[in-house]
Design an enzyme around this catalytic site. Structure first.
Site, PDB file in Angstrom:
ATOM      1  N   GLU A   1       2.143  -0.556   3.644  1.00  0.00           N
ATOM      2  CA  GLU A   1       2.765  -1.798   3.190  1.00  0.00           C
ATOM      3  C   GLU A   1       2.975  -1.657   1.682  1.00  0.00           C
ATOM      4  OE1 GLU A   1       0.229  -4.926   4.647  1.00  0.00           O
ATOM      5  OE2 GLU A   1       0.390  -4.196   6.717  1.00  0.00           O
TER       6      GLU A   1
ATOM      7  N   HIS B   1      -3.165  -1.921   2.755  1.00  0.00           N
ATOM      8  CA  HIS B   1      -2.686  -1.100   3.868  1.00  0.00           C
ATOM      9  C   HIS B   1      -1.647  -0.143   3.299  1.00  0.00           C
ATOM     10  CE1 HIS B   1      -3.958  -4.618   6.624  1.00  0.00           C
ATOM     11  NE2 HIS B   1      -4.894  -3.696   6.608  1.00  0.00           N
TER      12      HIS B   1
ATOM     13  N   HIS C   1       0.696  -7.975   0.966  1.00  0.00           N
ATOM     14  CA  HIS C   1       0.846  -7.218   2.209  1.00  0.00           C
ATOM     15  C   HIS C   1       2.318  -7.230   2.640  1.00  0.00           C
ATOM     16  CE1 HIS C   1      -3.542  -6.848   3.437  1.00  0.00           C
ATOM     17  NE2 HIS C   1      -3.593  -7.653   2.388  1.00  0.00           N
TER      18      HIS C   1
ATOM     19  N   GLU D   1       2.254 -12.203   2.453  1.00  0.00           N
ATOM     20  CA  GLU D   1       3.068 -11.303   3.277  1.00  0.00           C
ATOM     21  C   GLU D   1       4.488 -11.340   2.717  1.00  0.00           C
ATOM     22  OE1 GLU D   1       2.041  -9.417   5.809  1.00  0.00           O
ATOM     23  OE2 GLU D   1      -0.040 -10.139   5.889  1.00  0.00           O
TER      24      GLU D   1
END
Length: 653
Positions: free
Chosen positions: A255, A252, A384, A476
Site C-alpha cells: 500500500e 502494509h 493505508h 484509506e
C-alpha cells in the site's frame, strides 16, 4: 521529470570510465597533505583543448595539465574517483545542485588555461555553492568532496581568479526573469526506492536543518532503517506545551500511496517554510511533527519489484517474517472489554501482558511500540490503501462473534471529529456519491468505526489509544493500493489539504501544566474528564494535551500523594486553538485504594519486553572484536566497481 536511476546502467558507465588500470600514480588527498602532489620538474605545464566529456560546457575551451590536484593528463583524470563523482552527481543528488557542483569540479579537474598560464577558480564561487549545496551531500551521508575544498584549491579575487559559474548564473537569471508567479514548491512526483527515500528525507532535513532532523526508530527484519523525519522549531527536543503528532505510512508494504504522500509532505513542509508560507511556519513553530513514510520497507521492495501494473492485492503486504504488522500489536482491546465490570477501571495506559512477548513480535512492531512509549504523542494517522475512507477505533469488535459491529471508544465523538476533518478536506472522500471500491457506505460521508467496517485484533490504532495518550485514525487513501506514477500528482492534490488540516487538529481541546506548590511540573499526573472513561497523563515536565469536542466538561487532575483538583470548563464551537487549563496540586498524605491498585491479570505499565527477547532489535551490529560495524552507505558500490582504490574521502566521519 526525474526517472529512477538504476544500478546496472550506472555500472556500465563506471566500467567505461575505469579503463586503463596501469595509469601512473596520481595525487591522493593524504599525499597532498604530505606535500606529495608537487608537479615533477621534468613535466612542464601545458595547455590543451578541452577533452573531458563532462566538462564541455565550461566557459572556456583550453585547459592545463597537470591540473590543480596533480592529474598529469586526460587518462589520469578519467581514471579518478573525482571525475566519476562528477559523472554520477545528478543521479546521486536527484538533480539538486548537480550543475553547479559539476562546473565547480571541472574548474579543478580541468582548470582554465589563458596565455600559457593556469587560472584558478574564485573562492567566493566555491563558498557560495558550498553554502547552498552542502545539505545535498549530508542528505546521502556523503562528505563534501576534498577537491572542492574552497581554501586549498580556490583563490581570492585579489589573486586573479575567474568565476566558473558565470554562464550558468546568466542562464538562471534569464530563466527566472520569465517567471511572473510567486515562488512555489517544486516536487518530483515519482516513486522512490528505499535508498532514494532515505536520501530524500536526509537531504530535506539538511536543507532545513534549523527546523528538521532525521532519526531512526529501529530496523526492519532485513536491516533497513525505519527512518523518521521531524519538523519543529526546536528539532530533537520536546518543548513545554507544544503538542506532538505523527504520520505513519506503508505499514502494509504493497500500500504505497501513503508512503509517497508522506515523502512529498516532508519536502513541502521544508520548502514552504523557507518560502515564507505563514500557515506552514505557524504549524511547525507550534507543533512537533514526526513522519515515518515507511514502516515496512522490506514489504515495499517486494511490491515494487512487480510494480503498479503486475502487483497483486497482497504481494508485499506483510513484512519479511510474513507477519501482518497491523495484527501484531498487543490485543489490548479485549482486555478493555473484559475489565469493564471493575468500578474504577479506565481504558487507558493498559499494560502489555507478559503473554504477548511469548509470541512472534516483528522488529518493526517493536520499534513503533518503543517510539509510542518514548514520545508524548497526542495525535496520529496511519495511511493505508484499498478503500476510500477514514476508520477510527475501536478496530476490534466488542462481541467476539460479530465481525461487523459498531464498537465505539469512550472518546467516540472526538474520533468522529478527527476523522471528519480529514475526510471533509479531501476532494472526494466525504462524497456519498463516490463508489467506495465496491463497498456500500451510504450516509457515512467517508468515515466509519473500524469494527463496524471489519474487526481486527492487534491493530496499531487501538494500541495507541489504549496504551498511550495518542489518538490514531486509519486513512484509506483509495481503491488502488499501488497506483501508476501518473496518478501521484493528482493524489497529492486530493490529499494535501487533508494532511495539513489533520496536523492542525492536534491543537484542539485543552492543554496545560500540572504543578506542585513549588511550581515544579508533576510527571504522570492524571487528567480525567467526567463521563469519559479514558484518562491522559502528563509528560515529563507536567504538561498535557487533551483532545475534546466543544461543550461543557468537568476536569479532574490527580497525582499520587497530591490533592485532587476539579475544574469546570466550556469550549465554544468557534474555538480553533487549545484552551489553557492549568492545575496546582498540594501534597497530602496518600492512602491507596485497593480497587485502584489491583485488577487481576494486569501487569505494570513499566514492564516492556520483560525477558529482553527483542532488545536485540535496537542494538547495533558488532564486529568480531566488539566494535560497532559501520555499514557503508548505499552509494558506495558506485565507486568500488571500478577496480581503483575506494574513495574513502567521501565517507563522513
Amino acid at each position: 521529470m526525474h526517472k529512477e536511476h538504476t544500478m546496472p546502467s550506472m555500472f556500465i558507465l563506471i566500467s567505461i570510465l575505469a579503463t586503463g588500470f596501469g595509469a601512473p600514480r596520481r595525487c591522493e588527498p593524504e599525499d597532498e597533505a604530505l606535500g606529495g602532489c608537487r608537479i615533477p620538474n621534468e613535466e612542464d605545464p601545458a595547455c590543451t583543448d578541452m577533452v573531458l566529456a563532462y566538462c564541455q560546457d565550461v566557459p572556456y575551451s583550453h585547459i592545463m595539465f597537470p591540473n590543480i590536484i596533480g592529474h598529469r593528463n586526460r587518462m589520469e583524470v578519467e581514471m579518478g574517483a573525482e571525475y566519476l563523482l562528477l559523472s554520477v552527481l545528478h543521479g546521486l543528488l536527484n538533480g539538486e545542485c548537480s550543475e553547479e557542483l559539476r562546473l565547480l569540479g571541472c574548474s579543478v579537474l580541468a582548470p582554465r588555461c589563458h596565455a600559457g598560464h593556469m587560472l584558478k577558480p574564485c573562492r567566493s564561487s566555491c563558498e557560495a555553492v558550498r553554502r547552498g549545496c552542502s545539505h545535498a551531500f549530508e542528505g546521502i551521508d556523503m562528505a563534501w568532496p576534498y577537491f572542492l575544498d574552497c581554501d586549498r584549491f580556490f583563490v581570492s579575487n585579489q589573486e586573479g581568479c575567474y568565476d566558473p559559474l558565470s554562464e550558468f548564473k546568466a542562464r538562471q537569471e534569464i530563466t527566472f526573469a520569465n517567471f511572473t508567479d510567486e515562488p512555489s514548491t517544486i516536487i518530483q512526483f515519482t516513486y522512490h526506492s528505499n535508498a532514494q527515500m532515505w536520501s530524500t528525507l536526509k537531504r530535506t532535513a539538511a536543507k532545513c536543518s534549523h527546523i528538521s532532523r532525521t532519526y531512526s526508530i529501529g530496523r526492519s527484519v532485513d536491516g533497513k532503517d525505519l527512518l523518521v523525519i521531524e519538523f519543529s522549531d526546536n528539532p530533537g527536543q520536546h518543548e513545554l506545551l507544544e503538542p506532538e503528532m505523527k504520520y505513519v505510512g506503508n505499514m502494509h508494504g504493497n500500500e504505497v500511496l501513503g508512503r509517497q504522500l508522506l515523502i512529498y509532505l516532508a519536502e513541502y513542509l521544508c520548502s514552504e517554510y523557507l518560502l515564507g508560507n505563514e500557515r506552514i511556519q505557524k504549524l511547525i513553530n507550534t507543533t512537533r511533527i514526526h513522519i515515518l513514510p515507511s514502516m515496512n520497507p522490506d514489504g515495499y521492495e517486494l511490491a515494487a519489484a512487480e510494480g503498479p501494473i503486475f502487483n497483486g492485492w497482497t504481494n508485499g503486504r506483510r513484512n519479511a517474517q510474513n507477519i501482518d504488522l497491523n495484527r501484531n500489536f498487543p490485543a489490548l482491546t479485549s482486555i478493555a472489554y473484559s475489565r469493564r465490570r471493575y468500578r474504577r477501571f479506565r481504558v487507558d495506559h493498559i499494560p502489555i501482558p507478559d503473554s504477548y512477548w511469548f509470541g512472534k513480535v516483528a522488529p518493526e512492531t517493536y520499534a513503533v511500540m518503543k517510539w509510542i512509549r518514548s514520545i508524548p504523542f497526542v495525535l496520529s494517522a496511519s495511511l493505508h490503501g484499498g478503500e476510500l475512507l477514514v476508520s477510527y477505533p475501536y478496530d476490534f469488535s466488542k462481541h467476539p462473534h460479530e465481525e461487523k459491529m459498531l464498537s465505539p471508544t469512550p472518546d467516540d465523538q472526538v474520533f468522529k471529529q478527527l476523522a471528519r476533518i480529514y475526510a471533509d478536506a479531501h476532494a472526494e472522500m466525504a462524497s456519498n456519491n463516490t463508489n467506495r471500491c465496491g463497498g456500500s457506505y451510504t450516509n457515512k460521508r467517508g468515515i466509519i468505526n473500524g469494527a463496524e467496517w471489519y474487526s481486527i485484533a492487534g491493530g496499531m490504532a487501538d494500541f495507541n489509544y489504549l496504551h498511550s495518550n495518542c489518538f490514531e485514525v486509519t486513512v484509506e487513501l483509495g481503491c488502488d493500493k499501488f497506483p501508476s506514477e501518473e496518478q501521484l500528482y493528482p493524489e497529492w492534490k486530493r490529499n494535501k489539504e487533508s494532511l495539513l488540516s489533520y496536523m492542525e487538529a492536534v491543537h484542539r481541546g485543552i492543554k496545560g501544566i500540572v504543578r506542585d506548590e513549588h511550581g515544579n511540573g508533576i510527571e504522570g499526573a492524571t487528567i480525567s474528564v467526567k463521563g469519559i472513561r479514558h484518562d491522559i497523563t502528563t509528560a515529563e515536565d507536567g504538561d498535557y494535551w487533551r483532545l475534546l469536542t466543544p461543550g461543557a466538561h468537568i476536569l479532574t487532575a490527580t497525582a499520587s500523594g497530591y490533592s485532587k483538583v476539579v475544574k469546570r470548563i466550556n469550549l465554544p464551537r468557534t474555538m480553533t486553538r487549545a484552551g489553557r487549563v492549568d492545575f496546582l496540586l498540594k501534597k497530602v498524605p496518600y492512602t491507596p485504594d485497593e480497587d485502584d491498585l489491583y485488577i487481576p491479570g494486569l501487569e505494570t505499565y513499566e514492564r516492556f519486553d520483560p525477558y529482553n527477547q527483542f532488545e536485540s532489535y535496537t542494538q547495533s551490529e558488532l564486529g568480531e572484536n566488539g566494535e560497532e560495524r559501520l555499514e557503508k552507505p548505499w552509494w558506495w558500490a558506485y565507486f568500488t566497481q571500478s577496480g581503483n582504490s575506494a574513495p574513502t574521502w567521501l565517507l563522513r566521519n
